[in-house]
Design a protein around this motif. Sequence first.
Motif, PDB file in Angstrom:
ATOM      1  N   GLU A  57       0.839  -1.194   0.000  1.00 24.80           N
ATOM      2  CA  GLU A  57       0.000   0.000   0.000  1.00 24.80           C
ATOM      3  C   GLU A  57       0.872   1.242   0.000  1.00 24.80           C
ATOM      4  OE1 GLU A  57      -3.666   1.826   2.658  1.00 24.80           O
ATOM      5  OE2 GLU A  57      -3.045  -0.239   2.930  1.00 24.80           O
ATOM      6  N   ALA A  58       0.365   2.313  -0.582  1.00 23.33           N
ATOM      7  CA  ALA A  58       1.028   3.615  -0.550  1.00 23.33           C
ATOM      8  C   ALA A  58      -0.041   4.677  -0.330  1.00 23.33           C
ATOM      9  CB  ALA A  58       1.784   3.872  -1.844  1.00 23.33           C
ATOM     10  N   TYR A  59       0.256   5.638   0.544  1.00 14.12           N
ATOM     11  CA  TYR A  59      -0.700   6.707   0.829  1.00 14.12           C
ATOM     12  C   TYR A  59       0.033   7.925   1.361  1.00 14.12           C
ATOM     13  CZ  TYR A  59      -0.386   4.790   5.606  1.00 14.12           C
ATOM     14  OH  TYR A  59       0.057   4.329   6.809  1.00 14.12           O
ATOM     15  N   LYS A  60      -0.676   9.047   1.441  1.00 13.62           N
ATOM     16  CA  LYS A  60      -0.102  10.291   1.933  1.00 13.62           C
ATOM     17  C   LYS A  60      -0.711  10.635   3.286  1.00 13.62           C
ATOM     18  CE  LYS A  60       1.493  13.338  -0.661  1.00 13.62           C
ATOM     19  NZ  LYS A  60       2.838  13.831  -0.851  1.00 13.62           N
ATOM     20  N   LEU A  61       0.143  11.129   4.160  1.00 12.18           N
ATOM     21  CA  LEU A  61      -0.278  11.707   5.445  1.00 12.18           C
ATOM     22  C   LEU A  61       0.137  13.175   5.387  1.00 12.18           C
ATOM     23  CD1 LEU A  61       0.856   9.168   8.190  1.00 12.18           C
ATOM     24  CD2 LEU A  61      -1.464   9.830   7.644  1.00 12.18           C
ATOM     25  N   GLY A  62      -0.700  14.017   4.867  1.00 11.76           N
ATOM     26  CA  GLY A  62      -0.311  15.409   4.658  1.00 11.76           C
ATOM     27  C   GLY A  62       0.782  15.456   3.608  1.00 11.76           C
ATOM     28  N   ASN A  63       1.974  15.966   3.976  1.00  9.82           N
ATOM     29  CA  ASN A  63       3.085  16.012   3.026  1.00  9.82           C
ATOM     30  C   ASN A  63       4.023  14.806   3.159  1.00  9.82           C
ATOM     31  OD1 ASN A  63       4.223  16.698   5.492  1.00  9.82           O
ATOM     32  ND2 ASN A  63       5.593  18.217   4.636  1.00  9.82           N
ATOM     33  N   ILE A  64       3.637  13.807   3.928  1.00  6.69           N
ATOM     34  CA  ILE A  64       4.458  12.611   4.153  1.00  6.69           C
ATOM     35  C   ILE A  64       3.952  11.483   3.265  1.00  6.69           C
ATOM     36  CG2 ILE A  64       5.302  10.949   5.842  1.00  6.69           C
ATOM     37  CD1 ILE A  64       4.399  13.075   7.997  1.00  6.69           C
ATOM     38  N   GLN A  65       4.834  10.938   2.436  1.00  6.01           N
ATOM     39  CA  GLN A  65       4.499   9.788   1.600  1.00  6.01           C
ATOM     40  C   GLN A  65       4.832   8.523   2.386  1.00  6.01           C
ATOM     41  OE1 GLN A  65       3.041   9.558  -1.535  1.00  6.01           O
ATOM     42  NE2 GLN A  65       3.056   7.381  -1.111  1.00  6.01           N
ATOM     43  N   VAL A  66       3.860   7.650   2.570  1.00  8.44           N
ATOM     44  CA  VAL A  66       4.040   6.402   3.308  1.00  8.44           C
ATOM     45  C   VAL A  66       3.884   5.243   2.326  1.00  8.44           C
ATOM     46  CG1 VAL A  66       3.199   4.958   5.202  1.00  8.44           C
ATOM     47  CG2 VAL A  66       3.095   7.454   5.403  1.00  8.44           C
ATOM     48  N   THR A  67       4.864   4.336   2.314  1.00  6.46           N
ATOM     49  CA  THR A  67       4.821   3.159   1.450  1.00  6.46           C
ATOM     50  C   THR A  67       5.039   1.920   2.305  1.00  6.46           C
ATOM     51  OG1 THR A  67       5.778   4.476  -0.331  1.00  6.46           O
ATOM     52  CG2 THR A  67       5.784   2.088  -0.626  1.00  6.46           C
ATOM     53  N   VAL A  68       4.186   0.932   2.139  1.00  4.02           N
ATOM     54  CA  VAL A  68       4.265  -0.310   2.895  1.00  4.02           C
ATOM     55  C   VAL A  68       4.599  -1.425   1.907  1.00  4.02           C
ATOM     56  CG1 VAL A  68       3.073  -1.893   4.448  1.00  4.02           C
ATOM     57  CG2 VAL A  68       2.533   0.552   4.503  1.00  4.02           C
ATOM     58  N   THR A  69       5.700  -2.135   2.161  1.00  2.00           N
ATOM     59  CA  THR A  69       6.134  -3.215   1.275  1.00  2.00           C
ATOM     60  C   THR A  69       6.436  -4.471   2.078  1.00  2.00           C
ATOM     61  OG1 THR A  69       8.422  -2.432   1.403  1.00  2.00           O
ATOM     62  CG2 THR A  69       7.141  -1.689  -0.480  1.00  2.00           C
ATOM     63  N   GLU A  70       6.459  -5.595   1.377  1.00  2.00           N
ATOM     64  CA  GLU A  70       6.852  -6.856   2.006  1.00  2.00           C
ATOM     65  C   GLU A  70       8.359  -6.833   2.268  1.00  2.00           C
ATOM     66  OE1 GLU A  70       5.697  -9.810  -0.833  1.00  2.00           O
ATOM     67  OE2 GLU A  70       3.654  -9.920  -0.054  1.00  2.00           O
ATOM     68  N   THR A  71       8.802  -7.669   3.192  1.00  2.00           N
ATOM     69  CA  THR A  71      10.235  -7.826   3.461  1.00  2.00           C
ATOM     70  C   THR A  71      10.625  -9.275   3.209  1.00  2.00           C
ATOM     71  OG1 THR A  71       9.938  -8.415   5.782  1.00  2.00           O
ATOM     72  CG2 THR A  71      10.134  -6.067   5.286  1.00  2.00           C
ATOM     73  N   ASP A  72      11.924  -9.549   3.331  1.00  2.00           N
ATOM     74  CA  ASP A  72      12.412 -10.919   3.205  1.00  2.00           C
ATOM     75  C   ASP A  72      12.046 -11.755   4.434  1.00  2.00           C
ATOM     76  OD1 ASP A  72      13.515 -10.271   0.766  1.00  2.00           O
ATOM     77  OD2 ASP A  72      15.482  -9.793   1.628  1.00  2.00           O
ATOM     78  N   LYS A  73      11.782 -11.073   5.537  1.00  2.00           N
ATOM     79  CA  LYS A  73      11.417 -11.764   6.777  1.00  2.00           C
ATOM     80  C   LYS A  73       9.947 -12.145   6.744  1.00  2.00           C
ATOM     81  CE  LYS A  73      14.676  -8.974   9.382  1.00  2.00           C
ATOM     82  NZ  LYS A  73      14.810  -7.949  10.419  1.00  2.00           N
ATOM     83  N   PRO A  74       9.612 -13.346   7.147  1.00  2.00           N
ATOM     84  CA  PRO A  74       8.202 -13.731   7.176  1.00  2.00           C
ATOM     85  C   PRO A  74       7.432 -12.916   8.225  1.00  2.00           C
ATOM     86  CG  PRO A  74       9.573 -15.478   8.084  1.00  2.00           C
ATOM     87  CD  PRO A  74      10.491 -14.417   7.575  1.00  2.00           C
ATOM     88  N   ASN A  75       6.228 -12.552   7.890  1.00  2.00           N
ATOM     89  CA  ASN A  75       5.337 -11.825   8.794  1.00  2.00           C
ATOM     90  C   ASN A  75       5.864 -10.467   9.228  1.00  2.00           C
ATOM     91  OD1 ASN A  75       3.326 -13.838   8.821  1.00  2.00           O
ATOM     92  ND2 ASN A  75       4.571 -15.009  10.262  1.00  2.00           N
ATOM     93  N   LYS A  76       6.622  -9.805   8.347  1.00  2.00           N
ATOM     94  CA  LYS A  76       7.078  -8.442   8.617  1.00  2.00           C
ATOM     95  C   LYS A  76       6.847  -7.589   7.382  1.00  2.00           C
ATOM     96  CE  LYS A  76       8.602  -8.544  12.809  1.00  2.00           C
ATOM     97  NZ  LYS A  76       8.015  -7.716  13.848  1.00  2.00           N
ATOM     98  N   LEU A  77       6.423  -6.349   7.619  1.00  2.00           N
ATOM     99  CA  LEU A  77       6.230  -5.372   6.560  1.00  2.00           C
ATOM    100  C   LEU A  77       7.152  -4.189   6.823  1.00  2.00           C
ATOM    101  CD1 LEU A  77       2.319  -5.315   6.514  1.00  2.00           C
ATOM    102  CD2 LEU A  77       3.833  -6.585   4.988  1.00  2.00           C
ATOM    103  N   LEU A  78       7.668  -3.585   5.762  1.00  2.00           N
ATOM    104  CA  LEU A  78       8.526  -2.412   5.874  1.00  2.00           C
ATOM    105  C   LEU A  78       7.691  -1.173   5.589  1.00  2.00           C
ATOM    106  CD1 LEU A  78      11.405  -1.206   6.176  1.00  2.00           C
ATOM    107  CD2 LEU A  78      11.590  -1.405   3.683  1.00  2.00           C
ATOM    108  N   VAL A  79       7.692  -0.237   6.534  1.00  2.00           N
ATOM    109  CA  VAL A  79       6.981   1.019   6.379  1.00  2.00           C
ATOM    110  C   VAL A  79       8.026   2.101   6.133  1.00  2.00           C
ATOM    111  CG1 VAL A  79       5.401   2.671   7.451  1.00  2.00           C
ATOM    112  CG2 VAL A  79       5.173   0.227   7.954  1.00  2.00           C
TER     113      VAL A  79
END
Length: 67
Positions: free
Chosen positions: A5-27
Amino acid sequence: MKEIEAYKLGNIQVTVTETDKPNKLLVSCNNGEFKSEFTVSPYEFENYRRLMNQRISRAFSGASDAE
Protein backbone atom coordinates in the motif's frame (compact mmCIF):
# COMPACT_ATOMS: atom_id res chain seq x y z
CA MET A 1 9.72 -6.50 -2.58
CA LYS A 2 6.04 -6.22 -3.37
CA GLU A 3 4.27 -2.97 -2.50
CA ILE A 4 1.29 -3.56 -0.22
CA GLU A 5 0.00 0.00 0.00
CA ALA A 6 1.03 3.62 -0.55
CA TYR A 7 -0.70 6.71 0.83
CA LYS A 8 -0.10 10.29 1.93
CA LEU A 9 -0.28 11.71 5.44
CA GLY A 10 -0.31 15.41 4.66
CA ASN A 11 3.08 16.01 3.03
CA ILE A 12 4.46 12.61 4.15
CA GLN A 13 4.50 9.79 1.60
CA VAL A 14 4.04 6.40 3.31
CA THR A 15 4.82 3.16 1.45
CA VAL A 16 4.26 -0.31 2.89
CA THR A 17 6.13 -3.22 1.28
CA GLU A 18 6.85 -6.86 2.01
CA THR A 19 10.24 -7.83 3.46
CA ASP A 20 12.41 -10.92 3.20
CA LYS A 21 11.42 -11.76 6.78
CA PRO A 22 8.20 -13.73 7.18
CA ASN A 23 5.34 -11.82 8.79
CA LYS A 24 7.08 -8.44 8.62
CA LEU A 25 6.23 -5.37 6.56
CA LEU A 26 8.53 -2.41 5.87
CA VAL A 27 6.98 1.02 6.38
CA SER A 28 8.89 3.81 4.59
CA CYS A 29 8.05 7.43 5.32
CA ASN A 30 9.43 10.39 3.37
CA ASN A 31 8.51 14.07 3.31
CA GLY A 32 11.16 15.09 0.76
CA GLU A 33 13.56 16.23 3.47
CA PHE A 34 13.54 13.41 6.03
CA LYS A 35 13.17 9.66 5.55
CA SER A 36 12.31 7.00 8.12
CA GLU A 37 11.81 3.23 7.87
CA PHE A 38 10.60 0.65 10.37
CA THR A 39 9.08 -2.82 10.34
CA VAL A 40 5.70 -3.94 11.64
CA SER A 41 3.78 -7.18 11.60
CA PRO A 42 0.73 -7.47 9.33
CA TYR A 43 -1.39 -7.65 12.50
CA GLU A 44 0.06 -4.37 13.79
CA PHE A 45 -0.46 -2.71 10.41
CA GLU A 46 -4.09 -3.76 10.21
CA ASN A 47 -5.07 -3.19 13.84
CA TYR A 48 -2.87 -0.31 14.97
CA ARG A 49 -2.70 1.70 11.73
CA ARG A 50 -4.31 4.81 13.24
CA LEU A 51 -1.81 4.87 16.11
CA MET A 52 1.07 4.25 13.68
CA ASN A 53 -0.08 7.16 11.49
CA GLN A 54 -0.35 9.47 14.52
CA ARG A 55 3.20 8.59 15.57
CA ILE A 56 4.53 9.11 12.04
CA SER A 57 2.88 12.54 11.81
CA ARG A 58 4.14 13.52 15.26
CA ALA A 59 7.69 12.36 14.51
CA PHE A 60 7.87 14.27 11.23
CA SER A 61 6.40 17.44 12.74
CA GLY A 62 9.07 17.22 15.46
CA ALA A 63 11.80 16.60 12.86
CA SER A 64 11.00 19.82 11.02
CA ASP A 65 10.92 21.74 14.34
CA ALA A 66 14.43 20.52 15.23
CA GLU A 67 16.09 22.70 12.60
